[in-house]
Design an enzyme around this catalytic site. Structure first.
Site, PDB file in Angstrom:
ATOM      1  N   CYS A 102       0.807  -1.223   0.000  1.00 19.52           N
ATOM      2  CA  CYS A 102       0.000   0.000   0.000  1.00 19.52           C
ATOM      3  C   CYS A 102       0.839   1.271   0.000  1.00 19.52           C
ATOM      4  O   CYS A 102       0.309   2.353  -0.282  1.00 19.52           O
ATOM      5  CB  CYS A 102      -0.932   0.015   1.209  1.00 19.52           C
ATOM      6  N   CYS A 156      -0.704   2.687   6.090  1.00 24.91           N
ATOM      7  CA  CYS A 156      -0.309   1.417   6.702  1.00 24.91           C
ATOM      8  C   CYS A 156      -0.009   0.431   5.584  1.00 24.91           C
ATOM      9  O   CYS A 156      -0.430   0.615   4.437  1.00 24.91           O
ATOM     10  CB  CYS A 156      -1.408   0.887   7.619  1.00 24.91           C
TER      11      CYS A 156
END
Length: 413
Positions: A98, A395
Site C-alpha cells: 500500500c 499502513c
C-alpha cells in the site's frame, strides 16, 4: 535511530507534475485494461502536462502489486518504452504494497543524488484482473488428488503470520483504542460526504486524466491497445463516491461477528493508475507541484498493521525537527475506518486537518497507486490554501507504516 525505522531526507527533490486516472470500481470500465496500459496512459500524460520531452527522462520506476497480465514481469520496462522514454534508460519495479506510491517517490529522490536528473514514477493497479491462481500444479494433476485454485485478490487480504485478514487487524485496533461501531461508521459517513462534496466542487479535476479507448503506437514495436469494458467510451471521474448516511451504514453486517468493520467503512476496491515526474527542484523551470522533504518507514506488529502511520509520522517529525501543529494537512490512507481513527487517536491529530476531501473509503484503494494519489491530492491542497507542510502516510500489510513529508514551493508567510 538504529532499529527504529528508516529515515531519508532530500535536499533538492521536487515533484514537477503528477496525474492519475479516475479510480473505477471493481468490474467497471477499467476492468479489462492491463495495468501496463493504464501506466502508459498516465506516463504519457504526466510528461505532456509537464511539457517535458520523454527523452529527457533518466530513470523509470514503476509499481504494481498483482500480476494482472501475462506480461506483468515487463511492466516497468514497457511503461517506460511506450511512454516515449529513451531505449537506453533502465526501468525498475518497486513494491511496498500500500505504500508503493511513496516508495517510488523515495527511490526517485534518492536517485537524484547520483546521475539521475529526471525520474518517471508510475503506479498502476488492476484489482479486477487479479487472477484465480494455483501454485502447486506445475507437475500436473494426480488422480484423486486435490485440485486447488484460489482467488488471489481475496487471499491477498490474509496474513498467515498472525493468522488474520486485514479487516481483523483493524478490528484489533478498534478494541485497543475503544472505537465503537457507531464511531467507526460516523467517520466513514463523513469520508463519503466529504468526497462527494469535493467531487462536486471539482477538487480532483486538475489531477484526473480522462481515459478512453486508444492505441499506443511505438516505432519498431507492436502497438498496445487500451480498451474499456462495458462498452464505455470514456471515464472521466471517480466512480465510487456515492450518497450514504449513518442508518445505511449501520444496517451493514460486520465482516467478523465481534468486530466493527463492514463493507461500508472499509476501503473500496477499484482500478486505477497514477504518475509523477521527480527532478531536482533547482532544475525546475516553472513552479513545482511539491518539494519532497523527507520520508520515514517503520515496522509494526502484523496483527496491528493499521497503526503503522503513527510511528512513521513520529519518526518523520522527530528527524525533520517539525511539530505536528506545523503540518497544514495530513492525508492518511483509509484502509479501514477503525485503522485511521486509531492512528489519529494515537497522534492526537485533529479532524480539521485529516483527509479533509474524504479518502479511500469513498474513493477506493488501488494498492500500488494510492500513495501517489495521496501525495498529489495533498500537494494541491497545500497550494490552494497557502499551507507550507503536508504529510501523506499509509499502513502496509504485513506490519509496516510509511510517511512522506512535502513542502509547498509557493508558500508565502
Amino acid at each position: 535511530m538504529s532499529g527504529a525505522g528508516q529515515y531519508s531526507a532530500f535536499a533538492d527533490a521536487a515533484i514537477f507534475e503528477a496525474v492519475r486516472t479516475p479510480w473505477v470500481d471493481l468490474g467497471g470500465a477499467l476492468s479489462h485494461v492491463s495495468p501496463i496500459d493504464l501506466g502508459i496512459k498516465v506516463g504519457r500524460e504526466v510528461l505532456a502536462r509537464a511539457g517535458i520531452d520523454p527523452q529527457a527522462v533518466d530513470s523509470v520506476l514503476a509499481g504494481s502489486m498483482a500480476q494482472a497480465s501475462f506480461d506483468a514481469y515487463l511492466l516497468p520496462r514497457h511503461i517506460g518504452l511506450y511512454s516515449g522514454v529513451a531505449q537506453s534508460v533502465p526501468a525498475l519495479g518497486v513494491q511496498r504494497i500500500c505504500a508503493t506510491g511513496f516508495e517510488l517517490l523515495r527511490q526517485a529522490a534518492e536517485q537524484l543524488r547520483d546521475e539521475v536528473q529526471l525520474a518517471l514514477c508510475v503506479a498502476a493497479e488492476s484489482m479486477s484482473r487479479n487472477p484465480i491462481a494455483a501454485y502447486t500444479h506445475r507437475g500436473g494433476f494426480r488422480l484423486g488428488g486435490e485440485v486447488q485454485f484460489k482467488d488471489f485478490l481475496w487471499e491477498a487480504l490474509y496474513d498467515p503470520a498472525p493468522g488474520l485478514d486485514m479487516i481483523a487487524t483493524a478490528d484489533n485496533l478498534a478494541r485497543r483504542y475503544g472505537l465503537s461501531r457507531e464511531t467507526v461508521d460516523r467517520y466513514a459517513c463523513d469520508s463519503h460526504q466529504r468526497a462527494l462534496q469535493a467531487q462536486r466542487e471539482g477538487a480532483w479535476a486538475e489531477e484526473i486524466v480522462p481515459v478512453d479507448n486508444q492505441v499506443f503506437e511505438l516505432d519498431g514495436y507492436q502497438p498496445r491497445r487500451l480498451t474499456l469494458a462495458n462498452r464505455a467510451a470514456a471515464v472521466t471521474e471517480d466512480s465510487h463516491p456515492r450518497p450514504t448516511d449513518l442508518d445505511a451504514l449501520a444496517r451493514l453486517r460486520a465482516v467478523h461477528a465481534d468486530g466493527v468493520q463492514t463493507a461500508g467503512n472499509s476501503c473500496a476496491v477499484v482500478d486505477g493508475a497514477a504518475a509523477a515526474l521527480v527532478g531536482r527542484a533547482s532544475d525546475c523551470t516553472r513552479p513545482a507541484l511539491a518539494r519532497l522533504v523527507a520520508s520515514a518507514v517503520v515496522g509494526v506488529h502484523p496483527a496491528f498493521m493499521g497503526i503503522g502511520p503513527a510511528p512513521a509520522i513520529r519518526l518523520l517529525l522527530h528527524r525533520s525537527g517539525l511539530r505536528l501543529d506545523e503540518i497544514g494537512r495530513v492525508e492518511i490512507n483509509e484502509a479501514q475506518a477503525a485503522q485511521v481513527l486509531a492512528v489519529a487517536q494515537e497522534l492526537e491529530l485533529d479532524s480539521a486537518r485529516l483527509n479533509v476531501l474524504g479518502g479511500s473509503l469513498a474513493l477506493g484503494h488501488p494498492l500500488a497507486a494510492s500513495g501517489l494519489r495521496l501525495v498529489m491530492t495533498l500537494a494541491r491542497q497545500l497550494r490552494r490554501h497557502n499551507l507550507r507542510y503536508g504529510i501523506a502516510a499509509a499502513c502496509v500489510g504485513g506490519g509496516q507504516g510509511m510517511a512522506l513529508l512535502i513542502e509547498n514551493p509557493a508558500w508565502r508567510a
